[in-house]
Design a protein around this motif. Structure first.
Motif, PDB file in Angstrom:
ATOM      1  N   ASN A 221      -0.917   3.601  -5.916  1.00 25.03           N
ATOM      2  CA  ASN A 221      -0.917   3.461  -5.532  1.00 25.03           C
ATOM      3  C   ASN A 221      -2.000   2.687  -3.776  1.00 25.03           C
TER       4      ASN A 221
ATOM      5  N   GLY B  44       0.176  -0.330  -3.635  1.00 26.78           N
ATOM      6  CA  GLY B  44       2.376   0.049  -3.107  1.00 26.78           C
ATOM      7  C   GLY B  44       3.111  -0.516  -3.795  1.00 26.78           C
TER       8      GLY B  44
ATOM      9  N   ASN C 103       6.364   0.484  -2.039  1.00 27.07           N
ATOM     10  CA  ASN C 103       6.993   0.996  -0.966  1.00 27.07           C
ATOM     11  C   ASN C 103       8.147   1.714  -1.134  1.00 27.07           C
TER      12      ASN C 103
ATOM     13  N   ASN D 139       3.225  -0.547   2.325  1.00 25.14           N
ATOM     14  CA  ASN D 139       2.458   0.600   2.292  1.00 25.14           C
ATOM     15  C   ASN D 139       4.034   1.102   3.335  1.00 25.14           C
TER      16      ASN D 139
ATOM     17  N   ASP E 248       7.977   2.328   3.018  1.00 26.18           N
ATOM     18  CA  ASP E 248       9.031   2.077   2.133  1.00 26.18           C
ATOM     19  C   ASP E 248      10.471   1.363   2.459  1.00 26.18           C
TER      20      ASP E 248
END
Length: 166
Positions: free
Chosen positions: A106, A109, A111, A146, A148
């Motif tokens: 978390n 990140g 993606n 972060n 996606d």
């Protein structure tokens, strides 16, 4: 195509050449997947077999310890009692390793590239090929940890609508 991406002419040629080469082949782990880094206009073609090595899916949220813990919280258990129950069932070390891995994931990140999305891509790709369609996945890599990764599918329409970068 969800968003309009720009590609180099050599990328478009690679898409077209790869798309044409698939013809009516039977499904295998040698089918191609494209990875596209928009920042550097880098396109990499890997096989389905090598995809997990190139783009490691995050499975930290699928740890049974965390699933059990989340379920206990949903059922209304106090978080300390839920932790104690998970310690008893899985052991303190395993439970805390799962929490640490989840927290690290978390923080840095992933993606949005989870094991679940990875499996959905593989299953979907196989179904497409077994239905005698030709589409090739291209994963548009997120620019920040972060953001996606996005999955698009290369077909005739995708290739014809591409924007060539100058």
């Amino acid at each position: 195509m969800k968003r309009q991406y720009k590609f180099l002419k050599k990328h478009v040629n690679e898409f077209a050449k790869t798309y044409e080469s698939l013809g009516s082949q039977k499904w295998s782990l040698n089918f191609p997947v494209f990875l596209f880094n928009r920042d550097w206009f880098r396109l990499k073609k890997v096989t389905v077999y090598d995809l997990a090595k190139e783009l490691k899916p995050d499975n930290s949220q699928e740890a049974p310890e965390l699933i059990q813990y989340q379920q206990l919280l949903k059922e209304g258990h106090d978080h300390l009692l839920a932790i104690q129950e998970c310690w008893n069932e899985f052991g303190i070390e395993d439970f805390h390793r799962s929490l640490r891995n989840s927290s690290e994931s978390n923080t840095k990140g992933n993606n949005g590239w989870t094991f679940k999305k990875y499996v959905e891509l593989l299953v979907g790709y196989r179904q497409i090929i077994e239905n005698k369609e030709i589409r090739i996945p291209i994963i548009i890599l997120g620019r920040t940890p972060n953001e996606d990764h996005e999955i698009e599918w290369i077909n005739d329409t995708f290739i014809s609508e591409l924007t060539i970068a100058d």
